[in-house]
Design a protein around this motif. Structure first.
Motif: not given
Length: 289
Positions: A44-46, A67-70, A89-92
């Motif tokens: 649901e959330k980041l 899309q609320t996908t990870c 969106s990309y995170f590391q």
């Protein structure tokens, strides 16, 4: 004036922390598909996506807000200027001692049918450019107003991608001109973030190369790397790639154009072949064609 038409949109980037694990957003993410851990997960959330990346096997993740996908990855993303088409969106993960200030890479413009990322913006004098080395390294200001994206970000992006530089300038009379350099590189901090440009075209004149700023190290009032016995950064109250001292310093103090030569201002000498204070400036970078 059609050649000066520009359009912009803003991407929302952020830094987040989950139970002591710190992540940061990167400019664009180039993910290795073979490093995908498992399948795409519905969240649901980041913050919940970030929590899934707490385990030691996860080095980075991406989140699709619509899309609320990870997605989780076993390798880190590669910073890129390319626009993603997947909506993620990309995170590391932030590694110990790592500089991770990519979050300022947020504002984008279109110019000459190319997409550009804004790295410097001046238009109202609301922020001071008389700052220390670490501030110029890390960036300051806000994308909704005046800002400087940060030298380390410039270095990381131009090192990983063949990059061009665009400088947009506007006089107090409303005259707009531009300088385009097809090749743009910022060296590492060890090399004092030296600037290297080539392949000029445009209407504002090749001020960086013809007046000695090209191939110069960056200077601030606490880290002097210019070619003079004095500190140009102290004299002109701004950090810049000084030689001796400034003929095109768009980080200079903001001053009105009174019709007189004025070097202690936002200047680009080849704009009118004398020191005319300018009203607005913007530096942008893009993938080289």
């Amino acid at each position: 004036m059609s050649r000066m038409a520009i359009h912009c949109y803003v991407l929302v980037c952020m830094a987040i922390a989950v139970q002591g694990v710190s992540f940061y957003a990167i400019l664009k993410g180039v993910a290795n598909a073979t490093s995908l851990l498992g399948q795409t997960t519905d969240v649901e959330k980041l913050s919940k996506c970030a929590k899934l990346c707490e385990n030691e096997d996860c080095a980075s993740f991406s989140f699709n807000q619509q899309q609320t996908t990870c997605r989780l990855y076993s390798s880190r993303h590669i910073p890129s200027l390319d626009s993603p088409n997947d909506g993620y969106s990309y995170f590391q993960k932030r590694e110990e001692g790592e500089f991770t200030n990519y979050t300022r890479l947020a504002q984008r413009f279109f110019f000459e049918d190319r997409e550009w990322t804004v790295i410097q913006k001046r238009f109202d004098g609301s922020i001071s450019m008389d700052r220390l080395w670490n501030e110029y390294k890390n960036g300051f200001g806000d994308t909704s107003g005046e800002y400087w994206i940060g030298l380390e970000t410039m270095h990381q992006v131009t090192t990983n991608n063949p990059t061009s530089l665009l400088v947009l300038l506007e006089s107090w009379a409303g005259v707009m001109k531009y300088a385009l350099y097809e090749t743009f590189t910022i060296a590492s901090e060890h090399e004092k973030y030296r600037i290297d440009v080539s392949g000029y075209s445009g209407t504002a004149g090749d001020c960086l190369d013809t007046t000695g700023h090209n191939h110069m190290k960056f200077s601030t009032r606490d880290n002097d790397n210019d070619l003079t016995h004095n500190s140009c950064a102290k004299v002109f109250k701004s950090g810049y790639w000084y030689a001796g001292c400034s003929a095109c310093n768009i980080n200079g103090p903001m001053k009105n154009d009174t019709g007189k030569n004025e070097r202690y201002a936002i200047v680009w000498h080849t704009f009118r072949n004398h020191f005319t204070p300018l009203r607005k400036s913007m530096m942008m970078m893009s993938n080289s064609p």
